[in-house]
Design an enzyme around this catalytic site. Structure first.
Site, short mmCIF file in Angstrom:
data_model
loop_
_atom_site.label_atom_id
_atom_site.label_comp_id
_atom_site.label_asym_id
_atom_site.label_seq_id
_atom_site.Cartn_x
_atom_site.Cartn_y
_atom_site.Cartn_z
N ALA A 242 39.64 45.94 43.04
CA ALA A 242 39.37 46.88 41.27
C ALA A 242 39.97 46.20 40.65
O ALA A 242 39.19 46.69 38.99
CB ALA A 242 40.38 48.20 41.56
N ALA A 243 39.78 44.75 40.02
CA ALA A 243 40.15 44.19 38.76
C ALA A 243 39.36 43.85 38.31
O ALA A 243 39.07 44.67 37.04
CB ALA A 243 41.63 43.00 39.39
N GLY A 244 37.84 43.53 38.86
CA GLY A 244 36.54 43.36 38.63
C GLY A 244 36.15 44.79 37.94
O GLY A 244 35.34 44.84 36.29
N ASP A 245 36.25 46.24 38.42
CA ASP A 245 35.67 47.40 37.97
C ASP A 245 36.55 47.34 36.49
O ASP A 245 36.26 48.09 35.61
CB ASP A 245 36.52 48.31 39.43
CG ASP A 245 35.30 47.52 40.12
OD1 ASP A 245 34.33 47.67 40.33
OD2 ASP A 245 36.01 48.19 41.23
#
Length: 298
Positions: A242-245
């Site tokens: 979820a870092a990219g999200d």
């Protein structure tokens, strides 16, 4: 500020292991957790925690998981009037996370594959009222195309996160303000190994601007005339899920607030870095005050 996310929502089943399994290898997990996820829902929750007024347009199944997914979005202060309940199972993801933060993810789309243009048209007013929309590729591409066209026609800013990497029509670029691949996705989409060459390939295909997320190396903005890089923040990373999200959600907020892309990259890098310090998808998403404190201390 109003953000609409058109995308997926899943239930994530997360296994923590010492290392990722090799082909044919069976490992014993250290821990198991059930976590709310899905690229679209992750972006929606991240944006809401960072202070935006968020609406989700999505589909969940008419099962107990779907009920939990929708209730969780509402608990995160997200408007769920655009979440459709459809026949069949909800989306799920099986995630394995190693000690060093690397992960593997297998997604079953379930209800995410049943969101259609008719439902989008029924909720067109939600998109038209937004300052920015976020879209990804865990829902049918025709729905993504419809969403970005509605947004563009009504002067709503569009961030297109081409994840997971798959084919999409070049026509999408005429409706998109920023496309945000990570390094691997950029290589798959552009066919180029070099980051800047890959970004320029997308620009030649019609992209207005490209933001490439580079993990520990930060991120890079590229358009026809400019290349702007922003370094990452040093943290103890345990899970990159979820870092990219979260990065995309933060970038959407900054795109609304200011034209200062360098500031936007720095802020989004900080949000993405914080996510990697906790296990899970939405359980790891930081709140606005956490990000502000983190940036002040770094």
């Amino acid at each position: 500020m109003k953000i609409v996310v058109v995308g997926s929502t899943n239930m994530d089943y997360v296994l923590k292991t010492n290392e990722l399994p090799k082909l044919g290898e069976t490992l014993s997990a250290v821990s198991f957790n059930t976590v709310f996820g899905g690229k679209g829902a992750n972006q929606a929750v991240a944006a809401a925690r960072l202070g935006a007024e968020v609406t989700m347009i999505a589909a969940v199944g008419n099962d107990s998981i779907g009920e939990q997914l929708k209730d969780n979005l509402a608990k995160e202060n997200i408007n769920v009037e655009g979440v459709n309940v459809v026949e069949g199972p909800s989306g799920v993801a099986m995630i394995t996370v190693a000690d060093n933060g690397d992960n593997t993810i297998v997604v079953y789309p379930g209800a995410n594959g049943k969101i259609d243009e008719k439902w989008l048209e029924a909720n067109e007013a939600l998109i038209m009222s937004a300052d920015c929309i976020l879209v990804q590729l865990e829902i049918p591409i025709n729905v993504v195309m419809k969403a970005v066209k509605i947004a563009s026609d009504n002067n709503v800013k569009v961030i297109f996160n081409p994840a997971p990497a798959k084919e999409f029509p070049n026509d999408i670029f005429k409706y998109v303000d920023i496309i945000t691949p990570n390094e691997t996705e950029l290589k798959k989409i552009s066919g180029k190994e070099d980051i800047k060459e890959g970004a320029m390939e997308l620009i030649e295909r019609g992209a207005n601007s490209v933001v490439v997320t580079l993990g520990e190396q930060g991120s890079m903005y590229i358009d026809k005339d400019n290349t702007i890089s922003a370094g990452s923040f040093t943290v103890k990373s345990i899970d990159s899920t979820a870092a990219g999200d979260a990065f995309n959600a933060a970038l959407g907020i900054k795109l609304i607030e200011s034209d200062d892309i360098e500031d936007g990259l720095k802020y989004s890098n900080a949000v993405g870095a914080l996510v990697t310090t906790k296990l899970g998808a939405q359980t790891s998403l930081p709140f606005k005050n956490e990000v502000e404190t983190f940036i002040k201390n770094n």
